[in-house]
Design a protein around this motif. Structure first.
Motif, PDB file in Angstrom:
ATOM      1  N   ALA A  37     -32.415  58.031 106.100  1.00 16.92           N
ATOM      2  CA  ALA A  37     -32.750  57.413 107.385  1.00 16.92           C
ATOM      3  C   ALA A  37     -31.515  56.843 108.067  1.00 16.92           C
ATOM      4  N   LEU A  38     -30.579  56.285 107.307  1.00 16.37           N
ATOM      5  CA  LEU A  38     -29.303  55.858 107.876  1.00 16.37           C
ATOM      6  C   LEU A  38     -28.196  56.580 107.115  1.00 16.37           C
TER       7      LEU A  38
ATOM      8  N   VAL B 141     -30.843  48.981 121.756  1.00 16.63           N
ATOM      9  CA  VAL B 141     -30.732  50.134 120.867  1.00 16.63           C
ATOM     10  C   VAL B 141     -31.728  51.193 121.312  1.00 16.63           C
ATOM     11  N   ILE B 142     -31.210  52.382 121.621  1.00 18.47           N
ATOM     12  CA  ILE B 142     -32.104  53.471 122.009  1.00 18.47           C
ATOM     13  C   ILE B 142     -31.917  54.632 121.046  1.00 18.47           C
TER      14      ILE B 142
ATOM     15  N   LYS C 169     -33.733  53.575 114.108  1.00 20.33           N
ATOM     16  CA  LYS C 169     -33.577  52.273 114.776  1.00 20.33           C
ATOM     17  C   LYS C 169     -34.290  51.163 114.009  1.00 20.33           C
ATOM     18  N   SER C 170     -35.565  51.428 113.674  1.00 17.22           N
ATOM     19  CA  SER C 170     -36.308  50.399 112.941  1.00 17.22           C
ATOM     20  C   SER C 170     -35.695  50.180 111.576  1.00 17.22           C
ATOM     21  N   THR C 171     -35.259  51.262 110.946  1.00 14.54           N
ATOM     22  CA  THR C 171     -34.638  51.132 109.630  1.00 14.54           C
ATOM     23  C   THR C 171     -33.400  50.247 109.710  1.00 14.54           C
ATOM     24  N   LEU C 172     -32.617  50.419 110.765  1.00 17.23           N
ATOM     25  CA  LEU C 172     -31.419  49.592 110.915  1.00 17.23           C
ATOM     26  C   LEU C 172     -31.793  48.118 111.058  1.00 17.23           C
ATOM     27  N   LEU C 173     -32.793  47.843 111.911  1.00 12.87           N
ATOM     28  CA  LEU C 173     -33.194  46.450 112.093  1.00 12.87           C
ATOM     29  C   LEU C 173     -33.787  45.865 110.808  1.00 12.87           C
TER      30      LEU C 173
ATOM     31  N   ASP D  21     -37.893  44.636 117.769  1.00  8.65           N
ATOM     32  CA  ASP D  21     -38.144  46.067 117.590  1.00  8.65           C
ATOM     33  C   ASP D  21     -39.273  46.499 118.523  1.00  8.65           C
ATOM     34  N   GLU D  22     -38.908  47.063 119.654  1.00  8.99           N
ATOM     35  CA  GLU D  22     -39.900  47.510 120.650  1.00  8.99           C
ATOM     36  C   GLU D  22     -40.973  46.455 120.850  1.00  8.99           C
TER      37      GLU D  22
END
Ligand SMILES: Nc1ncnc2c1ncn2[C@@H]1O[C@H](COP(=O)(O)OP(=O)(O)OP(=O)(O)O)[C@@H](O)[C@H]1O
Ligand SMILES: [Mg+2]
Lengths: 267, 302
Positions: free
Chosen positions: A21-22, A37-38, A45-49, A173-174
């Motif tokens: 994922a990353l 973050v887009i 993105k969610s994984t990073l957060l 996150d969104e």
């Protein structure tokens, strides 16, 4: 403030369902920066957060908050520095507890939970004051069960809750994705106010290109587990939604034109 | 029902109020269905009885019983948290192991306490008849514990425990170490249940290796009866509805057993319990269905 050093996250390592994922994220976010973050669905993105919050631990790489190496610190252990709002309005609050109880929980973030009553009249005054900012009439419903509130109301309260205790980092996150446009605008407005007031370092994931450019001071685009573009300063101020969309098209490797200001499916 | 058996029913109902509070803490607060209680109830009785018989002060014996129960709860939590064993299964493992451990503690299948000192002994000088003394003592203990638990659930720590059960991800995001809360919750719950066992042994004059069988169902029955009567969010009301639920459950059972035309005998107790719990679960469900159907019908007309 946040330094990601070659962070990799692999789910189900060694199994047929292995998912990287990353794939090596390097990112330096100075104190006070507001990063939007887009990136397409599944970009990481969610994984990073979640990795920054500590919900997911990195498979390799290092994560620092200033000089504090938090790579091995648990999610609960990072909450003195990190506050967050989830995408799902149900995720950030306890539906079977009252509004004031939820706020009291958030008020205790980063403190040791002691054996004193979690609520008192001083706190209620503070909570009421905060809820007034929302203009949703919630200041009169402190003892209403959270589950009885609408999604937008719950999300707005979650946002206030994230700011009840001083923190340095705010992860969104969104957080407006599940809301109607009017409530989303209100929540974004309060987000900007809180960030301004508390001088927070922010990462906000969004699928709206407009939101990504209109808010914050820097925009990164993720693609397949990596940071693909990093826009800041004057370069960023010259960017239009259509330029971002072009970047997306390039990342996807096809020349296809996108004309929606929301990014749709496809990775 | 004679006055004597009525008071006896109240007394047991109150003692099982502690079990109901314990069951409420695991099943409802932590969302951790824990069957350890069948073993920890007996364990409380066994430790208290064995220690009292060997000449130790009943109060010290009772405190040790509570600690024993709390330890049993921690073992269940450990099996679940450390090794990822499903909570129900983890608690069944502990409960099964406790059966043997309790036999070992007592050294035989049952211990009589009839002639021994108990936690009640210091109050016998008051001159109350034993029947009333037991009831008052138990009532005072249970009410005080009820107040303490209700207070606890409103503290920062207790609220963290509630959040752990209601929304673990949110709890964690607010700095709550959820494993710690689960350990503490299971220890507290099983400690209370062991206290119930220790009190039961001392007021009824015996401990028996099989006395804990069905404790969990009785506790659940009390919680459910209480919940269906009081629909409040206040912790105080909820905790006391557990106690009142337990009293009502006991009374209902004793009425059912005493009503000759029903033809129940003591050995039918388990069936009666199952029917009561079943009813308490089924009635609200049917009511909800009816409401939904009515709402749907109204919606159709509009
Ligand atoms: N717990 C998990 N186990 C296995 N795979 C996962 C897990 N969480 C995420 N993934 C996978 O990792 C990849 C990145 O997911 P992530 O949720 O970070 O994407 P995202 O950029 O937030 O997407 P979206 O825009 O849809 O929210 C996806 O392919 C996803 O399927
Ligand atoms: Mg996502």
């Amino acid at each position: 403030m946040i330094s990601c050093k070659d962070i990799k996250v692999t789910f189900n390592a060694g199994l047929a369902t292995e998912k990287r994922a990353l794939r090596g994220v390097d990112l330096e976010i100075p104190q006070g920066e507001f990063v939007t973050v887009i990136g397409s669905n599944g970009a990481g993105k969610s994984t990073l957060l979640n990795t920054i919050a500590g919900d997911i631990s990195a498979s390799s790489g290092r994560l620092l908050f200033d000089a504090w190496d938090v790579t091995k610190v648990s999610a609960a252990g990072r909450t003195a520095d990190v506050a967050r709002v989830f995408q799902d309005p149900l995720a950030g609050t306890c539906g079977n507890m009252t509004v004031e109880e939820n706020m009291a929980l958030a008020y205790g973030r980063g403190k040791r939970g002691g054996l004193l009553p979690a609520l008192n009249d001083d706190l209620r005054v503070l909570f009421r004051e905060q809820l007034k900012r929302l203009n949703l009439g919630l200041e009169n419903r402190l003892d209403a069960e959270m589950g009885l509130l609408s999604g937008g109301q719950r999300q707005s309260v979650s946002l206030l809750m994230s700011a009840l205790q001083p923190s340095k980092i705010l992860l969104l996150d969104e957080h407006t994705a599940a809301l109607d446009p009017k409530t989303a605008a209100l929540v974004m407005d309060i987000t900007d106010q809180i960030v301004e007031e508390k001088k927070l370092t922010v990462m906000m994931v969004t699928h709206s290109m407009r939101q990504a450019l209109d808010h914050g001071t820097r925009t990164i685009m993720m693609h397949e587990g990596k940071v693909m573009f990093d826009l800041k300063g004057s370069e960023r101020s010259n960017y239009e939604v259509k330029d971002l969309l072009n970047l997306f098209a390039k990342a996807r490797g096809d020349g296809e034109e996108l004309d929606d200001d929301k990014l749709l499916l496809g990775a | 029902m004679s006055l004597f058996s009525f008071l006896g029913t109240l007394e047991i109902g109150l003692i099982f109020g502690l079990v109901a509070i314990g069951v409420y803490l695991t099943f409802r607060v932590l969302d951790f269905p824990d069957l350890t209680v069948d073993g920890s109830f007996t364990m409380g009785a066994a430790i208290a009885a064995a220690m009292i018989v060997s000449g130790i002060n009943p109060y010290i014996a009772t405190v040790c019983a509570v600690i024993g129960g709390a330890a049993a709860g921690m073992v269940t939590a450990w099996l679940n948290l450390r090794f990822n064993i499903l909570h129900l299964l983890a608690s069944i493992l502990t409960m099964t192991a406790l059966y043997t451990i309790n036999l070992r503690i007592m050294g035989k299948p049952n211990v009589a306490l009839i002639m021994e000192p108990t936690v009640l002994s210091p109050f016998e000088a008051l001159g109350l008849s034993n029947m009333y003394l037991k009831l008052i003592f138990v009532a005072v203990v249970v009410v005080m514990i009820g107040l303490a638990i209700a207070y606890f659930l409103n503290t920062q720590y207790g609220m963290g425990m509630r959040a752990t059960g209601a929304n673990p991800r949110m709890a964690q995001a607010n700095g709550i170490v959820i494993k710690q809360k689960i350990y503490a919750g299971l220890a507290l719950s099983n400690g209370l249940v062991a206290l119930a066992g220790a009190l039961f042994a001392q007021t009824n004059g015996f401990a028996d290796s099989t006395m804990g069988i069905g404790t969990i169902v009785v506790g659940l029955a009390a919680v459910i009866v209480g919940e269906s009567l009081f629909g409040s969010r206040s912790m105080l009301v909820i905790i006391f509805s557990c106690i009142i639920g337990s009293l009502l459950y006991r009374l209902a059972v004793s009425v059912a057993l005493n009503a000759d035309f029903l033809g129940f005998t003591t050995s039918d107790l388990n069936l009666i319990t199952a029917l009561l719990v079943g009813l308490a679960l089924i009635v609200p469900h049917i009511r909800r269905e009816q409401k939904a159907r009515k709402a749907a019908a109204l919606g159709g007309e509009a």
